[in-house]
Design an enzyme around this catalytic site. Sequence first.
Site, PDB file in Angstrom:
ATOM      1  N   LYS A 191      -1.217  -7.422   8.020  1.00 15.13           N
ATOM      2  CA  LYS A 191      -0.974  -8.120   9.285  1.00 15.13           C
ATOM      3  C   LYS A 191      -1.842  -7.526  10.409  1.00 15.13           C
ATOM      4  O   LYS A 191      -2.655  -6.633  10.185  1.00 15.13           O
ATOM      5  CB  LYS A 191       0.512  -8.050   9.646  1.00 15.13           C
ATOM      6  N   ILE A 192      -1.641  -8.023  11.626  1.00 13.20           N
ATOM      7  CA  ILE A 192      -2.505  -7.675  12.764  1.00 13.20           C
ATOM      8  C   ILE A 192      -2.459  -6.175  13.057  1.00 13.20           C
ATOM      9  O   ILE A 192      -3.484  -5.513  13.198  1.00 13.20           O
ATOM     10  CB  ILE A 192      -2.098  -8.463  14.016  1.00 13.20           C
TER      11      ILE A 192
END
Length: 386
Positions: A191-192
């Site tokens: 994820k980010i």
Amino acid sequence: MSEFIPYGKQYITEADIEAVTAVLRSDWLTQGPVIQQFETALASKCHAKHGIAVTNATAGLHLACIAAGLGQGDRLWTVPNTFVASANAGLYCGATVDFVDIDPTTFCMDVDKLAEKLELADKNGTLPKIIIPVHFAGHSCNMQRIGALAKQYGITVIEDAAHAVGGHYKNQPVGCGQYSDMTVFSFHPVKIITTAEGGMVLTNNDALADKLQRLRTHGITRDEHLMTEPSHGAWYYQQIELGYNTRMTELQAALGHSQLQRLDDIIDKRNALAEQYHTLLKDLPITCPTVLDDVRSAYHLYVIQTDNRKQVYDYLKDNKIGCQIHYIPVHLQPYYQNLGFKKGDYPVAEAYYERCLSLPLFPQLTAEQQQRVVATLSQALTTAPV
């Protein structure tokens, strides 16, 4: 020999390592001050009042549903184009789950279809208690319309923003809660930002925040105002409801808090890489992702659509280019088919699934690697049978 390029990977710096090491040298490993620092920092970044850190986004969705009062006899609606956790959260609570098909441009919830389905459900007495829109690939849903519809029908909205921390909608950060009751982020390694495993629920509602904080710790409180009798002393606590053990550790929070300092830079890099993909892929026989004018995508994923998807997927894998499929529609999973869902129920999501392919996208992706991805994809499209 060319090295394998993954479709996504964690982005760890020396500052991250030092932050985690500092916790290892401290007096706290599980519940300590860094968790609250991370919660406060992310909530502030997203213009939200409260952040409640949990073990993962699935736990966040589950607890959010419980906090909203979802239970037996209730209904939860989400989209079929998502990971199974979005729908499973409703089943964990004993609710009935249903889906709204996706928009063919953004691959997020189709708000026109949502409006039609709500109108019919209102007539039939089958309105959902909760709607979970999913910000697919980092692109925000049309939250203004979803929020208005939810207000009209008295429905709780929980944003599944597992892909979207750092993204913006109408010049406000995803997670601000302007059009929803709660927002759930994921910090899985691809994820980010990451905490290895982890998630967080944001809300502007004090009562929901208090409930979530108890639910992640077995339903236990030390607040004497909530107890059934006066406290016996500083050690005393009471379990006043059934909760879970879904607490984040100090180690995870230290990593997340460190990564949060680079969030803007990470989003800038992902958007720059996406723009470069747009340029490099413009002449190929594929469909590139579209971002609407009122959205700044977090670009967790760069998803193209192509015919002969399996042949292209296999060719890329054989040539050490990581790619992935996001997602197999939830209603086509055997467990959900046993609940009565079938192929043909959500045709846009099904048609999208047949052609979707996620290309490598992560902040460390170099120009040379990106050129190699595009060249290999071009070769794959040339060699794939028509």
